[in-house]
Design an enzyme around this catalytic site. Structure first.
Site, PDB file in Angstrom:
ATOM      1  N   ASP A 145       0.798  -1.216   0.000  1.00 40.40           N
ATOM      2  CA  ASP A 145       0.000   0.000   0.000  1.00 40.40           C
ATOM      3  C   ASP A 145       0.842   1.283   0.000  1.00 40.40           C
ATOM      4  O   ASP A 145       0.587   2.182  -0.810  1.00 40.40           O
ATOM      5  CB  ASP A 145      -0.960  -0.019   1.190  1.00 40.40           C
ATOM      6  CG  ASP A 145      -1.995   1.086   1.118  1.00 40.40           C
ATOM      7  OD1 ASP A 145      -1.652   2.238   1.432  1.00 40.40           O
ATOM      8  OD2 ASP A 145      -3.144   0.800   0.733  1.00 40.40           O
ATOM      9  N   ASN A 173      -5.374   1.598  -0.204  1.00 37.98           N
ATOM     10  CA  ASN A 173      -5.326   0.901  -1.490  1.00 37.98           C
ATOM     11  C   ASN A 173      -5.544  -0.596  -1.346  1.00 37.98           C
ATOM     12  O   ASN A 173      -6.167  -1.220  -2.206  1.00 37.98           O
ATOM     13  CB  ASN A 173      -3.998   1.193  -2.187  1.00 37.98           C
ATOM     14  CG  ASN A 173      -3.879   2.658  -2.541  1.00 37.98           C
ATOM     15  OD1 ASN A 173      -4.764   3.231  -3.148  1.00 37.98           O
ATOM     16  ND2 ASN A 173      -2.793   3.290  -2.117  1.00 37.98           N
ATOM     17  N   ASP A 174      -5.035  -1.189  -0.269  1.00 38.36           N
ATOM     18  CA  ASP A 174      -5.346  -2.595   0.000  1.00 38.36           C
ATOM     19  C   ASP A 174      -6.847  -2.787   0.165  1.00 38.36           C
ATOM     20  O   ASP A 174      -7.460  -3.673  -0.448  1.00 38.36           O
ATOM     21  CB  ASP A 174      -4.639  -3.075   1.270  1.00 38.36           C
ATOM     22  CG  ASP A 174      -3.184  -3.406   1.040  1.00 38.36           C
ATOM     23  OD1 ASP A 174      -2.869  -4.029   0.024  1.00 38.36           O
ATOM     24  OD2 ASP A 174      -2.356  -3.033   1.891  1.00 38.36           O
ATOM     25  N   MET A 175      -7.452  -1.954   1.019  1.00 40.70           N
ATOM     26  CA  MET A 175      -8.877  -2.094   1.283  1.00 40.70           C
ATOM     27  C   MET A 175      -9.706  -1.721   0.049  1.00 40.70           C
ATOM     28  O   MET A 175     -10.696  -2.380  -0.279  1.00 40.70           O
ATOM     29  CB  MET A 175      -9.269  -1.240   2.484  1.00 40.70           C
ATOM     30  CG  MET A 175      -8.587  -1.683   3.767  1.00 40.70           C
ATOM     31  SD  MET A 175      -8.722  -0.479   5.115  1.00 40.70           S
ATOM     32  CE  MET A 175     -10.473  -0.585   5.488  1.00 40.70           C
ATOM     33  N   GLY A 178      -9.581  -4.493  -2.350  1.00 40.58           N
ATOM     34  CA  GLY A 178     -10.498  -5.535  -1.903  1.00 40.58           C
ATOM     35  C   GLY A 178     -11.934  -5.218  -2.250  1.00 40.58           C
ATOM     36  O   GLY A 178     -12.707  -6.099  -2.650  1.00 40.58           O
TER      37      GLY A 178
END
Length: 387
Positions: A145, A173-175, A178
Site C-alpha cells: 500500500d 489501497n489494499d482495502m 479488496g
C-alpha cells in the site's frame, strides 16, 4: 421492511488464496454478504497478517481478526504437487469464486492460475488482486500500500505544504482493491446467472490508487497545474477545512455560496460575503490564504462547543475532530450497531457498512486457528469422484 433471513451470497463458496490485506478484505466482504469463505494459508507460518501486532487476541493480531472472522482455514504447502492437486480438486468441486493475491506468477507456478482453473471449471469466477496490474512494464513488480500511494502520486498532495511528505495512515489501497475485487466478483456472479459462464476479474493496488486520485489527475490534465497540498482542506472548495477554536479544533464545510454567507453571519463578519474576493467559490479558492487567515482569527475567539452549536443551528456542516476512543463510544456509532463482536466474544471489529432492510449482516462467526478446517479438504475429496 424486514431483512430476508437469507443473505445475498448464501450458497456461494469462495476460496481465498490470499494473505496480508487486499484479498482477505475482499473475502471478508463476501463472507459478510453470506458466502462460505475457505482461506488457504501457508502451512507453518500462515497468513503474514496473523503476526501484524500488537495488539494480539488469542495469538493472532487484532487486524487479522478484523478481516478473517467467520472464514475457514486450511493450511497447506502449495509447493507440494499433491497438495496443490488437492486444492485444484477442491476448487473444481466446491468453489464458485477464487480470490488470489500471491506474487505475480505464483498461482500459475502451482497449476492454479486463472486460465488453467477456468479450463477445468468454466463457471468459475477467478479474481486476481495484484500490485500494478496485469500488463505493462511493472506487471511483475511486487508492491504494498505505501508504495502504491507513493507511485500513484497520492503522497505528493498529502499534508501541509510546509511539512514532510506523508501517506494516508490507513491501507486505503489494499482495502480499496479488496472492495473493487468484491464489486467485480459480484458483477461476474450476476452475469453468470444468465450465461452460466465464469470469467477472470483483475484488480490492483496501483489502479485503485489512480482511481482515488482521479479528480486531481483530471484537474491536472485540464489545467497543467499540479495539485497543491492543503492539509485538512481541499483544492476546489473554500472554506472546507479545520479551524482552531480557543480550546480545540473543529471541521467546517461551507461548500457553496449560500453556506458561506451563513458562516459569515455566524462569525459576524458579513462584510466578507460581499467582498468580491470572496463572493463566489472560485474567488475564494483564488484568495484562499487571505480568507482562511481572516476566518481563523474569528474562530479563535471562542470555544469549539460555542461555534459548533451555532453552526448546527443554521445548517452548516461541521463537527469536532474526534479521537478513536471518542468515536467508539459516540451515541451515533452505537446507534448504527456497526461495531460487532466475533461469536466467541474474543474480538470487536467494524462491521460491513451496509444494511439490508435496515439490518446489518450479523453472522460474524469466529476467527479460525491456522489449519483449523483442514478436514474440509479431506471431506470434499471423499465425495463423488470428478467425472
Amino acid at each position: 421492511m424486514e431483512m430476508s433471513k437469507q443473505l445475498p451470497l448464501d450458497g456461494v463458496c469462495v476460496v481465498e488464496i490470499g494473505h496480508s490485506l487486499a484479498a482477505p478484505y475482499a473475502g471478508m466482504v463476501l463472507r459478510a454478504l453470506g458466502a462460505d469463505v475457505i482461506k488457504i494459508e501457508s502451512a507453518g507460518s500462515g497468513d503474514y497478517a496473523r503476526d501484524w501486532g500488537p495488539p494480539f487476541i488469542d495469538g493472532a493480531a487484532a487486524l487479522f481478526h478484523a478481516v478473517n472472522h467467520g472464514k475457514s482455514s486450511i493450511a497447506m504447502s502449495l509447493s507440494d504437487p499433491s497438495q496443490a492437486e488437492s486444492l485444484r480438486e477442491l476448487i473444481v468441486r466446491k468453489a464458485d469464486v477464487v480470490l488470489q493475491n500471491l506474487k505475480a506468477g505464483g498461482t500459475e507456478k502451482y497449476g492454479l492460475g486463472a486460465d488453467h482453473m477456468l479450463a477445468l471449471k468454466p463457471s468459475l469466477v477467478y479474481c486476481n488482486l495484484g500490485a500494478f496490474g496485469t500488463v505493462g512494464p511493472l506487471r511483475d513488480k511486487p508492491g504494498y500500500d505505501p508504495l502504491a500511494q507513493a507511485f500513484s502520486g497520492l503522497m505528493s498532495f498529502m499534508g501541509q505544504p510546509d511539512e514532510a511528505l506523508s501517506r494516508i495512515p490507513i491501507s486505503v489501497n489494499d482495502m480499496g482493491t479488496g472492495l473493487w475485487a468484491a464489486i467485480g466478483v459480484l458483477s461476474a456472479l450476476f452475469r453468470r446467472q444468465s450465461t452460466g459462464v465464469g470469467e477472470v476479474v483483475s484488480v490492483s493496488l496501483y489502479e485503485t490508487a489512480l482511481s482515488w486520485g482521479g479528480m486531481q489527475i483530471a484537474d491536472y490534465l485540464a489545467s497543467g497545474v499540479l495539485p497543491g497540498r492543503w492539509g485538512s482542506g481541499t483544492a476546489a472548495i473554500v472554506p472546507h477545512q479545520a479551524f482552531e477554536c480557543s480550546d480545540s479544533t473543529i471541521m467546517v464545510a461551507a461548500g457553496n455560496d449560500r453556506l458561506f454567507r451563513r458562516l459569515c453571519e455566524v462569525l459576524q463578519v458579513n462584510v466578507l460575503a460581499e467582498d468580491s474576493r470572496f463572493a463566489t467559490n472560485g474567488a475564494r479558492v483564488s484568495n484562499r490564504v487571505e480568507l482562511i487567515d481572516l476566518l481563523q482569527h474569528e474562530f479563535g475567539r471562542k470555544t469549539a462547543t460555542y461555534w459548533l452549536e451555532r453552526l448546527d443551528e443554521v445548517g452548516i456542516p461541521c463537527g469536532p475532530i474526534q479521537t478513536v476512543d471518542q468515536v467508539v463510544v459516540h451515541e451515533q456509532t452505537r446507534a448504527l450497531e456497526i461495531l460487532q463482536k466475533t461469536e466467541d466474544g474474543a474480538a470487536t471489529f467494524v462491521g460491513l457498512p451496509v444494511t439490508f432492510g435496515g439490518r446489518r449482516p450479523a453472522d460474524t462467526g469466529i476467527t479460525p486457528k491456522l489449519g483449523e478446517h483442514n478436514h474440509l479438504l479431506t471431506d470434499a475429496l471423499e465425495e463423488t469422484p470428478l467425472a
